[in-house]
Design a protein around this motif. Structure first.
Motif, mmCIF file in Angstrom:
data_model
loop_
_atom_site.group_PDB
_atom_site.id
_atom_site.type_symbol
_atom_site.label_atom_id
_atom_site.label_comp_id
_atom_site.label_asym_id
_atom_site.label_seq_id
_atom_site.Cartn_x
_atom_site.Cartn_y
_atom_site.Cartn_z
ATOM 1 N N ALA A 17 -1.904 7.600 -3.730
ATOM 2 C CA ALA A 17 -0.500 6.573 -3.264
ATOM 3 C C ALA A 17 0.158 6.264 -4.570
ATOM 4 N N ALA A 76 -3.392 0.420 -4.110
ATOM 5 C CA ALA A 76 -3.390 0.716 -2.854
ATOM 6 C C ALA A 76 -3.572 -0.747 -2.011
ATOM 7 N N PRO A 118 0.649 -2.354 -1.915
ATOM 8 C CA PRO A 118 1.035 -2.231 -2.787
ATOM 9 C C PRO A 118 1.371 -3.058 -3.917
ATOM 10 N N HIS A 162 3.046 -1.802 -8.133
ATOM 11 C CA HIS A 162 3.329 -0.299 -8.822
ATOM 12 C C HIS A 162 3.439 -0.983 -10.069
#
Length: 348
Positions: free
Chosen positions: A164, A214, A229, A231
């Motif tokens: 990912a 993910a 998702p 980050h």
């Protein structure tokens, strides 16, 4: 909703775990709970101890008012005792403490004093006993967790990557490592049931890189599988950027900001799950009031990343996220111990 009634099979399961904790006939045992504790587990603890010939007594405290601006979940730092001296003294003298508080005594401020007196503490996670009975003692798991903890203690560098996009670097020198297999039989120690987890608390300024959560990864504070998702960018232990579309990222940003505390953005611990009896899909099987999510922390091969307090780095906060991530690869000094979410055959 599962039925909250006494079942003989659940008493059996509690007896099994207490036997592993070296409880003997005539032993004194304190059952610590609060007014909002899961009554079923408190009753099962009492009945199991009596069946074994122990001499249990109850300490029941009023659940304190939440003084934070947001709900608190799964911190491992119960506030029930409120530093009440007679309670601490009673627990110190009990020998064996069955902790049925909602959040548990793992990171509670009173715990070091209780352990220093020689008491041993078994934290029974605030799960429905239907989940607890599936994760009773496993001697092979104890050996594997001990081997993993030993390896972590000798590690200088941890690297976490994933398809990912994760690429996280952790300087492990001087990190404090804890392995939990589900019970404790040694004075001055604490364990929690269910077990099967190994985690390290790195020192300050040791964690940098990117983590990508993910879809299907888990936010256990919210008790939900991610649908989009997220980050995370980390610099010197702190989340400095949190990107993502949809409700998952929005709620994480809101919850972190609500504390008004920079330490809520810091890393608490890193590690992985090792319990073969823990199921990834278990969160879908229980109503939210029936699970604390400890089973999800113990799922084999998950990368267990947590934010919040880390006393070994001198950071304290009530804000806390436990974020099991699936499908990661974890390398310790270049040796792959988890590959694409699967525990490798390196722990015996």
């Amino acid at each position: 909703m599962l039925a909250d009634r006494i079942e003989a099979k659940w008493i059996d399961a509690f007896c099994e775990i207490f036997e592993r904790c070296a409880v003997k006939p005539g032993d004194t045992a304190a059952i610590l709970s609060e007014t909002q504790s899961r009554a079923l587990n408190v009753q099962l603890a009492e009945l199991a101890l009596l069946r074994m010939g122990a001499r249990p007594f109850h300490i029941v405290l009023p659940t304190p008012r939440n003084k934070q601006v947001v709900p608190i979940r799964s911190t491992g730092a119960s506030e029930a005792i409120q530093r009440l001296g007679p309670v601490v003294t009673a627990l110190q003298q009990a020998g064996f403490v069955v902790d049925c508080t909602i959040e548990g005594l793992m990171h509670a401020p009173e715990t070091p004093d209780i352990l220093k007196a020689g008491a041993r503490i078994l934290v029974i996670s605030n799960e429905h006993p239907e989940a607890l009975e599936r994760m009773v003692p496993d001697l092979n798991l104890e050996k594997r967790v001990k081997a993993a903890a030993k390896m972590l203690r000798g590690t200088k560098r941890m690297r976490v990557t994933s398809a990912a996009g994760s690429d996280l670097d952790v300087n492990m020198e001087g990190a404090a490592t804890v392995g939990v297999w589900g019970w404790t039989d040694r004075p001055g120690t604490l364990a929690h049931w269910p077990g099967g987890i190994v985690v390290s608390f790195p020192k300050s300024g040791t964690i940098n890189g990117t983590l990508v959560m993910a879809p299907g990864d888990i936010n256990l504070t919210f008790k939900r599988y991610l649908t989009s998702p997220i980050h995370l960018t980390l610099k010197d232990d702190y989340i400095v950027d949190l990107k993502g579309e949809g409700a998952d990222a929005a709620m994480m940003r809101s919850y972190l900001a609500a504390w008004g505390d920079r330490e809520a953005y810091a890393v608490s611990h890193v590690g992985w799950g090792m319990n073969p009896g823990a199921r990834y899909e278990a969160l879908t099987m229980y109503d939210q009031r029936d699970t604390n999510g400890t089973e999800l922390r113990a799922v084999p091969g998950n990368f267990l990343f947590s934010t919040g307090a880390n006393e070994f780095a001198g950071r304290y906060t009530a804000g806390h996220f436990d974020l099991p991530m699936m499908g990661t690869t974890i390398a310790l000094d270049g040796v792959v111990v988890i590959k694409d979410g699967v525990v490798q055959d390196v722990f015996g």
